[in-house]
Scaffold this motif. Structure first.
Motif, short mmCIF file in Angstrom:
data_model
loop_
_atom_site.label_atom_id
_atom_site.label_comp_id
_atom_site.label_asym_id
_atom_site.label_seq_id
_atom_site.Cartn_x
_atom_site.Cartn_y
_atom_site.Cartn_z
N ASP A 62 -29.62 -50.40 -27.02
CA ASP A 62 -30.43 -50.83 -25.89
C ASP A 62 -30.42 -52.36 -25.81
OD1 ASP A 62 -32.25 -51.09 -23.85
OD2 ASP A 62 -34.00 -50.65 -25.08
N LEU A 63 -29.39 -52.90 -25.16
CA LEU A 63 -29.30 -54.34 -24.98
C LEU A 63 -28.45 -54.63 -23.75
CD1 LEU A 63 -26.93 -55.81 -27.75
CD2 LEU A 63 -27.11 -53.39 -27.25
N PRO A 64 -28.72 -55.75 -23.09
CA PRO A 64 -27.94 -56.09 -21.90
C PRO A 64 -26.47 -56.28 -22.25
CG PRO A 64 -29.92 -57.45 -22.06
CD PRO A 64 -29.79 -56.73 -23.36
N ARG A 65 -25.61 -55.85 -21.36
CA ARG A 65 -24.17 -55.95 -21.59
C ARG A 65 -23.58 -57.07 -20.73
NH1 ARG A 65 -23.29 -52.71 -26.15
NH2 ARG A 65 -24.05 -50.60 -25.78
N ASN A 66 -22.52 -57.68 -21.24
CA ASN A 66 -21.72 -58.67 -20.51
C ASN A 66 -22.52 -59.89 -20.08
OD1 ASN A 66 -19.34 -56.91 -20.57
ND2 ASN A 66 -20.45 -55.67 -19.06
N VAL A 67 -23.48 -60.28 -20.89
CA VAL A 67 -24.24 -61.50 -20.66
C VAL A 67 -24.53 -62.13 -22.01
CG1 VAL A 67 -26.45 -60.24 -20.66
CG2 VAL A 67 -26.28 -62.49 -19.57
N ILE A 68 -24.47 -63.46 -22.08
CA ILE A 68 -24.74 -64.14 -23.33
C ILE A 68 -26.25 -64.25 -23.54
CG2 ILE A 68 -24.58 -66.37 -24.53
CD1 ILE A 68 -21.76 -66.63 -23.44
N LEU A 69 -26.71 -63.79 -24.69
CA LEU A 69 -28.13 -63.72 -25.00
C LEU A 69 -28.49 -64.71 -26.11
CD1 LEU A 69 -28.30 -59.83 -25.33
CD2 LEU A 69 -29.02 -61.16 -23.33
N PRO A 70 -29.58 -65.47 -25.97
CA PRO A 70 -30.05 -66.30 -27.09
C PRO A 70 -30.69 -65.41 -28.15
CG PRO A 70 -31.60 -66.44 -25.26
CD PRO A 70 -30.44 -65.61 -24.78
N VAL A 71 -30.39 -65.65 -29.42
CA VAL A 71 -30.87 -64.80 -30.51
C VAL A 71 -31.51 -65.69 -31.58
CG1 VAL A 71 -30.22 -63.17 -32.32
CG2 VAL A 71 -29.11 -63.06 -30.07
N ASP A 72 -32.79 -65.49 -31.80
CA ASP A 72 -33.51 -66.28 -32.81
C ASP A 72 -33.51 -65.63 -34.19
OD1 ASP A 72 -34.34 -68.45 -31.11
OD2 ASP A 72 -35.75 -67.06 -30.17
N ALA A 73 -33.25 -64.33 -34.25
CA ALA A 73 -33.21 -63.64 -35.55
C ALA A 73 -32.38 -62.38 -35.41
CB ALA A 73 -34.62 -63.29 -36.02
N VAL A 74 -31.72 -62.02 -36.51
CA VAL A 74 -30.91 -60.79 -36.55
C VAL A 74 -31.49 -59.90 -37.64
CG1 VAL A 74 -28.63 -59.80 -36.87
CG2 VAL A 74 -28.86 -62.05 -35.79
N ASP A 75 -32.07 -58.79 -37.22
CA ASP A 75 -32.69 -57.84 -38.15
C ASP A 75 -31.89 -56.54 -38.11
OD1 ASP A 75 -34.31 -56.34 -39.76
OD2 ASP A 75 -36.07 -56.38 -38.44
N VAL A 76 -30.72 -56.59 -38.71
CA VAL A 76 -29.85 -55.41 -38.78
C VAL A 76 -29.80 -54.98 -40.23
CG1 VAL A 76 -27.50 -54.52 -38.47
CG2 VAL A 76 -28.49 -56.07 -36.77
N ARG A 77 -30.21 -53.75 -40.48
CA ARG A 77 -30.37 -53.26 -41.85
C ARG A 77 -29.34 -52.21 -42.20
NH1 ARG A 77 -34.74 -55.34 -44.22
NH2 ARG A 77 -36.10 -56.56 -42.84
N LEU A 78 -28.99 -52.20 -43.48
CA LEU A 78 -27.98 -51.27 -43.98
C LEU A 78 -28.65 -50.00 -44.47
CD1 LEU A 78 -24.94 -50.97 -44.60
CD2 LEU A 78 -25.41 -51.91 -46.86
N ASP A 79 -28.35 -48.89 -43.80
CA ASP A 79 -28.86 -47.58 -44.19
C ASP A 79 -27.95 -47.04 -45.29
OD1 ASP A 79 -29.33 -44.75 -44.31
OD2 ASP A 79 -30.23 -44.84 -42.31
N PRO A 80 -28.50 -46.61 -46.43
CA PRO A 80 -27.65 -46.12 -47.52
C PRO A 80 -26.99 -44.78 -47.22
CG PRO A 80 -29.96 -45.82 -48.06
CD PRO A 80 -29.93 -46.63 -46.80
N GLY A 81 -27.43 -44.09 -46.20
CA GLY A 81 -26.86 -42.79 -45.88
C GLY A 81 -25.57 -42.91 -45.10
N PRO A 82 -24.80 -41.83 -45.00
CA PRO A 82 -23.52 -41.85 -44.27
C PRO A 82 -23.74 -41.97 -42.77
CG PRO A 82 -24.05 -39.62 -44.94
CD PRO A 82 -25.08 -40.50 -45.58
N HIS A 83 -22.79 -42.59 -42.09
CA HIS A 83 -22.87 -42.64 -40.63
C HIS A 83 -22.55 -41.25 -40.08
CE1 HIS A 83 -22.36 -43.81 -36.48
NE2 HIS A 83 -22.69 -45.06 -36.78
N PRO A 84 -23.30 -40.78 -39.09
CA PRO A 84 -23.01 -39.45 -38.53
C PRO A 84 -21.58 -39.29 -38.04
CG PRO A 84 -25.16 -40.21 -37.79
CD PRO A 84 -24.54 -41.36 -38.52
N PHE A 85 -20.98 -40.38 -37.53
CA PHE A 85 -19.58 -40.28 -37.06
C PHE A 85 -18.65 -39.98 -38.22
CE2 PHE A 85 -15.42 -42.11 -36.18
CZ PHE A 85 -15.12 -41.55 -34.95
N ALA A 86 -18.86 -40.61 -39.36
CA ALA A 86 -18.02 -40.37 -40.54
C ALA A 86 -18.21 -38.95 -41.05
CB ALA A 86 -18.36 -41.37 -41.63
#
Length: 238
Positions: A4-28
């Protein structure tokens, strides 16, 4: 949340909170046999490929100037199949660019080497996030940027002046998180140093440096996401 984020536009980002889930990715988990067969074909075509660990997103959103998401470690073989089946896969890719700005305001990018999956393509030195880029489960974007630039070009950006914030550009092909890294040397001097480094490598990832001096200076092989970044830089956006 999913994506859920705007596409094809440059966005200012003050913080990146992306976390690593220890479980397998559903696609894999859902495509194990297809991943193995596709990897067999990829290796037959390019034996230099290495099935190391990278990460794929299962969620990413833009909230109040922050990127918030979840990702999972996958083998590169999984990533290679995903590249062919990304539409409606439930997975997306994010990566980071240190936008290398020389003392004369030119940009210094790289052209990928002949044994890589992006042979001949031009973009800023970069690579997918890997498990090593996470601290207590949270992605360290600058660590990834500095690591990848050092590995591909030999340049150490750890003391370079950094832009005030990150920015991001999300497209159907992935989300690039980027930040200016300003150094004192001219573009020609940086290119010379990179060329010397590449010549010392037994199996270099890149063919060599590419200097971009103005918004209309778009080299052959430039990746599509790079044009907006080049225009953003020379447009004076901070």
């Amino acid at each position: 949340m999913r994506f859920d984020l705007p596409r094809n536009v440059i966005l200012p980002v003050d913080a990146v909170d992306v976390r690593l889930d220890p479980g397998p990715h559903p696609f894999a988990r859902s495509n194990a046999a297809a991943i193995a067969e596709n990897w067999r074909q990829e290796i037959a075509a390019n034996p230099a490929l290495f099935d190391g660990a990278v990460v794929l997103l299962s969620e990413l959103a833009y909230r109040d100037g922050r990127l918030v998401g979840r990702c999972h470690a996958v083998n590169y073989s999984t990533f290679m199949l995903w590249r062919k089946r990304r539409e409606n896969s439930g997975a997306e890719h994010a990566y980071a660019h240190a936008v290398l700005v020389a003392g004369d305001n030119a940009l210094v990018a790289i052209r990928m080497g002949p044994h890589t999956v992006n042979t001949g393509r031009v973009y800023f030195a970069a690579g997918s996030f890997e498990p090593i880029d996470f601290r207590e489960g949270l992605v360290d974007v600058d660590f990834n940027m500095i690591r990848e630039v050092r590995e591909e070009t030999g340049l150490d950006l750890s003391t370079a002046e950094r832009g005030q914030r990150y920015h991001a550009l999300s497209t159907a092909n992935g989300t690039v998180i980027f930040r200016r890294y300003q150094v004192a040397e001219t573009a020609d001097e940086l290119a010379r140093r990179i060329t010397v480094f590449v010549a010392t490598e037994t199996d270099p990832e890149i063919e060599g440096p590419v200097i971009i001096r103005h918004a209309g200076d778009l080299p052959a092989g430039l990746m599509p996401h790079m044009k907006p970044l080049v225009e953003w830089h020379f447009g004076g956006d901070r």
